[in-house]
Design a protein around this motif. Sequence first.
Motif, short mmCIF file in Angstrom:
data_model
loop_
_atom_site.label_atom_id
_atom_site.label_comp_id
_atom_site.label_asym_id
_atom_site.label_seq_id
_atom_site.Cartn_x
_atom_site.Cartn_y
_atom_site.Cartn_z
N GLU A 38 0.83 -1.21 0.00
CA GLU A 38 0.00 0.00 0.00
C GLU A 38 0.87 1.26 0.00
N ILE A 39 1.90 1.28 0.82
CA ILE A 39 2.79 2.44 0.89
C ILE A 39 3.48 2.66 -0.46
N TYR A 40 4.06 1.61 -1.02
CA TYR A 40 4.76 1.74 -2.30
C TYR A 40 3.81 2.17 -3.42
N LEU A 60 17.09 -2.23 -3.99
CA LEU A 60 16.33 -2.08 -2.76
C LEU A 60 17.16 -2.64 -1.62
N ILE A 61 17.46 -1.79 -0.64
CA ILE A 61 18.17 -2.23 0.56
C ILE A 61 17.17 -2.14 1.70
N THR A 138 18.60 3.94 -5.58
CA THR A 138 18.73 3.08 -4.40
C THR A 138 17.60 3.43 -3.45
N VAL A 139 16.83 2.41 -3.09
CA VAL A 139 15.72 2.58 -2.15
C VAL A 139 16.16 1.97 -0.83
N PHE A 140 16.22 2.80 0.21
CA PHE A 140 16.50 2.31 1.56
C PHE A 140 15.16 2.17 2.26
N LEU A 175 14.11 7.05 0.69
CA LEU A 175 14.08 6.45 2.03
C LEU A 175 12.63 6.22 2.40
N VAL A 176 12.29 4.98 2.73
CA VAL A 176 10.94 4.61 3.15
C VAL A 176 11.06 4.12 4.59
N VAL A 177 10.31 4.75 5.48
CA VAL A 177 10.33 4.36 6.88
C VAL A 177 8.95 3.84 7.26
N GLN A 178 8.91 2.58 7.62
CA GLN A 178 7.67 1.98 8.12
C GLN A 178 7.83 1.85 9.62
#
Length: 187
Positions: A38-40, A60-61, A138-140, A175-178
Amino acid sequence: TGFSDPTRKEGQDGMTPMQQALVYCHYLLRPQYCLAKEIYASCGERIRCLMAEAEGRVHLIDIGCGASACGVAFAELFRDIAPGMTYTGIEASAEMRGMGKAFIEEICRGALPCRMEGSFEALGKELLEERHGMPSLTVFNFSWFFHNVTAQYAERLALQLADIMARHPQGKFILVVQHYRNDSCLN
């Protein structure tokens, strides 16, 4: 020590680290996968634009990856436009790393190169450097990570990320923070 502490030994609560990982996956894998997807998807248009600019060179890291639910969700949404995408899961628990690698390989049928490490420091500069000779993305992804680390560790990691970004001005970074809604502070 808490349930998420990978240094726990058998007998502290009657469960082995493998049993703890199985319980975690039973209760949390599906909800985390659905939330990540959902977030992505909510940022999908922007992510696809950045992937196109990077000509499909996407890494993707996933820091605090657990059993790689977020990696699978990301790959399902975006692998079609970035077939050369790679995935690196960072997870302290060896049992969870094993489950995560198996999950990625099974769901993606071997089409997503996957590397699993026990810490961010274990990545080594060469992994990050190899992607940045030309434009790349680069996706962290931080999967429910900050609850399990100290403020000092989070600050050190932030400085490492800032250094990586500064050394690679031609690269794009997301940067994605869940993070749990009720979790208002670092450990």
